[in-house]
Design a protein around this motif. Structure first.
Motif, PDB file in Angstrom:
ATOM      1  N   ALA A 134       0.819  -1.253   0.238  1.00 54.44           N
ATOM      2  CA  ALA A 134       0.205   0.071  -0.047  1.00 54.44           C
ATOM      3  C   ALA A 134       0.865   1.458   0.030  1.00 54.44           C
ATOM      4  O   ALA A 134       0.609   2.228  -0.716  1.00 54.44           O
ATOM      5  CB  ALA A 134      -1.027  -0.037   1.277  1.00 54.44           C
ATOM      6  N   ALA A 135       1.866   1.180   0.907  1.00 50.05           N
ATOM      7  CA  ALA A 135       2.787   2.124   0.939  1.00 50.05           C
ATOM      8  C   ALA A 135       3.393   2.591  -0.514  1.00 50.05           C
ATOM      9  O   ALA A 135       3.669   3.829  -1.068  1.00 50.05           O
ATOM     10  CB  ALA A 135       4.017   2.254   1.882  1.00 50.05           C
ATOM     11  N   VAL A 136       3.995   1.698  -1.186  1.00 48.59           N
ATOM     12  CA  VAL A 136       4.550   1.623  -2.536  1.00 48.59           C
ATOM     13  C   VAL A 136       3.556   2.442  -3.463  1.00 48.59           C
ATOM     14  O   VAL A 136       3.906   3.340  -4.354  1.00 48.59           O
ATOM     15  CB  VAL A 136       5.258   0.441  -2.833  1.00 48.59           C
ATOM     16  N   ALA A 137       2.207   1.953  -3.349  1.00 53.08           N
ATOM     17  CA  ALA A 137       1.134   2.314  -4.182  1.00 53.08           C
ATOM     18  C   ALA A 137       0.970   3.664  -4.006  1.00 53.08           C
ATOM     19  O   ALA A 137       1.000   4.628  -5.078  1.00 53.08           O
ATOM     20  CB  ALA A 137       0.122   1.631  -4.170  1.00 53.08           C
ATOM     21  N   GLN A 138       1.219   4.196  -2.963  1.00 54.75           N
ATOM     22  CA  GLN A 138       0.851   5.651  -2.401  1.00 54.75           C
ATOM     23  C   GLN A 138       1.825   6.519  -3.037  1.00 54.75           C
ATOM     24  O   GLN A 138       1.623   7.557  -3.725  1.00 54.75           O
ATOM     25  CB  GLN A 138       0.669   5.853  -1.223  1.00 54.75           C
ATOM     26  N   TRP A 139       3.134   6.107  -2.787  1.00 53.97           N
ATOM     27  CA  TRP A 139       4.183   7.032  -3.347  1.00 53.97           C
ATOM     28  C   TRP A 139       4.323   6.988  -4.742  1.00 53.97           C
ATOM     29  O   TRP A 139       4.781   7.889  -5.515  1.00 53.97           O
ATOM     30  CB  TRP A 139       5.505   6.365  -2.763  1.00 53.97           C
ATOM     31  N   GLN A 140       3.833   6.055  -5.298  1.00 55.45           N
ATOM     32  CA  GLN A 140       4.064   5.817  -6.850  1.00 55.45           C
ATOM     33  C   GLN A 140       2.661   6.491  -7.470  1.00 55.45           C
ATOM     34  O   GLN A 140       2.463   6.639  -8.810  1.00 55.45           O
ATOM     35  CB  GLN A 140       4.191   4.343  -7.212  1.00 55.45           C
ATOM     36  N   GLY A 141       1.835   7.021  -6.729  1.00 52.29           N
ATOM     37  CA  GLY A 141       0.599   7.434  -7.337  1.00 52.29           C
ATOM     38  C   GLY A 141      -0.405   6.430  -8.008  1.00 52.29           C
ATOM     39  O   GLY A 141      -0.978   6.566  -8.990  1.00 52.29           O
ATOM     40  N   GLU A 142      -0.173   5.152  -7.494  1.00 54.35           N
ATOM     41  CA  GLU A 142      -1.289   3.963  -7.986  1.00 54.35           C
ATOM     42  C   GLU A 142      -2.096   3.822  -7.005  1.00 54.35           C
ATOM     43  O   GLU A 142      -2.561   2.194  -7.276  1.00 54.35           O
ATOM     44  CB  GLU A 142       0.013   2.928  -8.228  1.00 54.35           C
ATOM     45  N   MET A 143      -2.963   4.445  -6.277  1.00 56.73           N
ATOM     46  CA  MET A 143      -3.887   4.317  -5.507  1.00 56.73           C
ATOM     47  C   MET A 143      -5.210   4.720  -6.303  1.00 56.73           C
ATOM     48  O   MET A 143      -5.312   5.813  -6.887  1.00 56.73           O
ATOM     49  CB  MET A 143      -3.869   5.321  -4.157  1.00 56.73           C
ATOM     50  N   ASP A 144      -6.239   3.785  -6.236  1.00 53.82           N
ATOM     51  CA  ASP A 144      -7.454   3.949  -7.073  1.00 53.82           C
ATOM     52  C   ASP A 144      -8.299   5.127  -5.938  1.00 53.82           C
ATOM     53  O   ASP A 144      -8.751   4.532  -5.100  1.00 53.82           O
ATOM     54  CB  ASP A 144      -8.200   2.813  -7.392  1.00 53.82           C
ATOM     55  N   ALA A 145      -8.376   6.179  -6.268  1.00 60.78           N
ATOM     56  CA  ALA A 145      -8.833   7.046  -5.232  1.00 60.78           C
ATOM     57  C   ALA A 145     -10.507   7.050  -5.071  1.00 60.78           C
ATOM     58  O   ALA A 145     -11.074   7.092  -4.026  1.00 60.78           O
ATOM     59  CB  ALA A 145      -8.534   8.641  -5.672  1.00 60.78           C
ATOM     60  N   GLU A 146     -11.081   6.661  -6.243  1.00 64.64           N
ATOM     61  CA  GLU A 146     -12.353   6.387  -6.243  1.00 64.64           C
ATOM     62  C   GLU A 146     -12.899   5.084  -5.266  1.00 64.64           C
ATOM     63  O   GLU A 146     -13.754   5.229  -4.577  1.00 64.64           O
ATOM     64  CB  GLU A 146     -13.166   6.263  -7.664  1.00 64.64           C
ATOM     65  N   ARG A 147     -12.023   4.079  -5.444  1.00 72.32           N
ATOM     66  CA  ARG A 147     -12.317   2.708  -4.866  1.00 72.32           C
ATOM     67  C   ARG A 147     -11.962   3.137  -3.305  1.00 72.32           C
ATOM     68  O   ARG A 147     -12.647   2.557  -2.577  1.00 72.32           O
ATOM     69  CB  ARG A 147     -11.416   1.732  -5.369  1.00 72.32           C
ATOM     70  N   ASP A 148     -10.778   3.638  -2.877  1.00 74.10           N
ATOM     71  CA  ASP A 148     -10.403   4.018  -1.709  1.00 74.10           C
ATOM     72  C   ASP A 148     -11.583   4.690  -0.774  1.00 74.10           C
ATOM     73  O   ASP A 148     -11.698   4.696   0.047  1.00 74.10           O
ATOM     74  CB  ASP A 148      -9.044   4.820  -1.605  1.00 74.10           C
ATOM     75  N   ALA A 149     -12.161   5.717  -1.664  1.00 77.42           N
ATOM     76  CA  ALA A 149     -13.018   6.290  -0.991  1.00 77.42           C
ATOM     77  C   ALA A 149     -14.375   5.611  -0.782  1.00 77.42           C
ATOM     78  O   ALA A 149     -15.015   5.830   0.236  1.00 77.42           O
ATOM     79  CB  ALA A 149     -13.634   7.657  -1.894  1.00 77.42           C
ATOM     80  N   GLU A 150     -14.695   4.709  -1.651  1.00 76.07           N
ATOM     81  CA  GLU A 150     -15.950   3.851  -1.599  1.00 76.07           C
ATOM     82  C   GLU A 150     -15.769   2.964  -0.277  1.00 76.07           C
ATOM     83  O   GLU A 150     -16.617   2.775   0.522  1.00 76.07           O
ATOM     84  CB  GLU A 150     -16.112   2.888  -2.685  1.00 76.07           C
ATOM     85  N   THR A 151     -14.665   2.441  -0.093  1.00 77.17           N
ATOM     86  CA  THR A 151     -14.339   1.538   1.010  1.00 77.17           C
ATOM     87  C   THR A 151     -14.277   2.239   2.414  1.00 77.17           C
ATOM     88  O   THR A 151     -14.829   1.824   3.533  1.00 77.17           O
ATOM     89  CB  THR A 151     -12.761   0.867   0.888  1.00 77.17           C
ATOM     90  N   ASP A 152     -13.696   3.487   2.327  1.00 77.13           N
ATOM     91  CA  ASP A 152     -13.865   4.422   3.660  1.00 77.13           C
ATOM     92  C   ASP A 152     -15.347   4.989   3.766  1.00 77.13           C
ATOM     93  O   ASP A 152     -15.564   4.774   4.907  1.00 77.13           O
ATOM     94  CB  ASP A 152     -13.229   5.738   3.312  1.00 77.13           C
TER      95      ASP A 152
END
Length: 444
Positions: A409-427
């Motif tokens: 998860a940290a590597v994805a965040q640093w690389q800009g590889e987080m799906d913001a829409e899906r992350d918001a849905e899970t939150d």
């Protein structure tokens, strides 16, 4: 993924976590009763064999998934990157995390062992020169490891679940797909994406058996060894789990620096694979579910498919701390003093020998057995802790899963590889998932 899908995933994960936890508690109770009823060690072992049959079947089903899932997710991920330089950046970030975590884990293990001296006072005589630990460690060296990384046959690598070899082949295969004509590459990429989805569906089906497998695994251990095993080696086990607690705090702290408050959500999602890893003492058992959890969290599959398998060979945080503590426990038990320079050298040796051991049976024990003779310690001293290794293995395995989940998860965040829409849905679905949980109170 729709909002309804996120809520459904939350409910399913919550139920699986609940049932798995119940299986763990029930397994301890049943194992304790059966241990007391058994006429002797032989009968207890025979009874445990029936439970082990269930666990073995479950682990076989999990191993059936590993090779095609790793291949599909890595190839799909690299092909979707397109730019091989992006793959290099992800690999560099991942290896930076892995090496830092390895140093921290080993150093913490040495500090805890020196502080609590779990083996001091045993004053055991040195074992005879011919005493054997039963572990094959002679071939564990850097040269063999480096040559073993590269497969001679991908079919053989998949047949034996050699994750690191599958990773190497998949990198070449995915890189090839990213550079050939799209007319030929696109159909194959779609097919491999479909394979990944099929394997996720198979994973869901297999995971329904997890609570039963967890019950059987823990019941077998307690039936044979009894609850007393926790007391006989209480100081060593207690020091080890205290060290793991500190390591968890450091790992979660690093995750907080990378992910912010979302690390809390990630830990909630990781509960199910972590309970499974703890109960079965198998990182492989938790791998498919961890892939799904990271995708639900918002990590794009191409990062998960690349970083997570890599972590299974290079980011074994719990195992590395165990190796450091086990080596010093043996030295203390036999009254052999190791100075600071010798311990530092041992740390460097373990840094090298512990890489790529995920597929080796009883891998952490093998590393310790291979390392301690270099420092004048008896390799057969590993026999001292083999009796409680299952209890220790549970702790180091769940820590490995936690460390790899946070790292990906940290590597994805640093690389800009987080799906913001899906992350918001899970939150956004967290409260709804909690409200529909079997443990939630009814609303009027």
């Amino acid at each position: 993924m729709t909002h309804g899908d996120a809520k459904a995933d939350g409910r399913k994960s919550g139920r699986l976590t609940l049932y798995t936890g119940l299986g763990l508690v029930l397994g301890i109770l049943v194992g304790a009763v059966l241990h007391g009823m058994a006429a002797g060690p032989a009968e207890a072992k025979e009874i445990a064999g029936y439970f082990t049959l269930c666990t073995d079947i479950f682990l076989r089903l999990i191993k059936m998934i590993i090779a095609p899932l790793v291949f599909a997710t890595i190839v799909s991920g690299i092909a979707s990157f397109g730019d091989t330089r992006a793959v290099g950046r992800v690999a560099a970030l991942a290896m930076g995390w892995f090496l830092t975590a390895s140093v921290v884990s080993l150093t913490l293990g040495f500090l805890v062992a020196n502080l609590f001296q779990p083996g001091a006072g045993l004053a055991l005589p040195l074992p005879e020169a011919g005493a054997q630990s039963g572990l094959k460690a002679a071939s564990l060296n850097l040269r063999d490891f480096l040559t073993h990384v590269f497969p001679t046959s991908i079919v053989s690598a998949m047949a034996t679940n050699e994750v690191l070899q599958i990773l190497v082949f998949s990198i070449f295969f995915g890189s090839g797909l990213s550079v050939i004509d799209r007319r030929y590459a696109d159909p194959m990429v779609h097919m491999i994406d479909g394979l990944a989805r099929v394997m996720f569906a198979v994973t869901d089906a297999v995971m329904r058996l997890a609570p039963v497998a967890v019950f059987a695994a823990i019941a077998a251990v307690i039936t044979v060894q009894g609850l007393g095993v926790l007391i006989d080696y209480g100081k060593f086990i207690g020091a080890f789990y205290l060290g793991l607690a500190v390591l968890w705090i450091l790992l979660i702290g690093a995750g907080w620096l990378a992910l912010g408050h979302r690390v809390v959500r990630l830990l909630d999602l990781l509960r199910a694979p972590m309970i499974l890893a703890f109960s079965t003492a198998s990182s492989e058992a938790a791998f498919p579910r961890t892939v799904e959890v990271l995708e639900t969290f918002g990590v794009r599959p191409r990062v998960t498919g690349f970083v997570l398998p890599l972590g299974y060979s290079f980011n074994l945080d719990g195992s590395m701390m165990y190796q450091a503590m086990a080596a010093l426990f043996i030295a203390q038990a036999f009254g052999i003093h190791l100075g600071v320079a010798e311990q530092f050298t041992m740390l460097l040796v373990m840094m090298v020998t512990s890489k790529g051991i995920a597929g080796v049976p009883r891998a952490s024990l093998v590393v310790v057995a291979a390392t301690v003779p270099m420092f004048g310690l008896p390799a057969a001293g590993i026999l001292l802790i083999m009796g409680v290794d299952q209890i220790l293995d549970m702790g180091r395995t769940v820590t490995n899963v936690l460390g790899n989940g946070l790292a990906t998860a940290a590597v994805a965040q640093w690389q800009g590889e987080m799906d913001a829409e899906r992350d918001a849905e899970t939150d956004g679905s967290a409260e709804a998932s909690a409200a529909t949980s079997p443990l939630a109170p009814a609303r009027s």
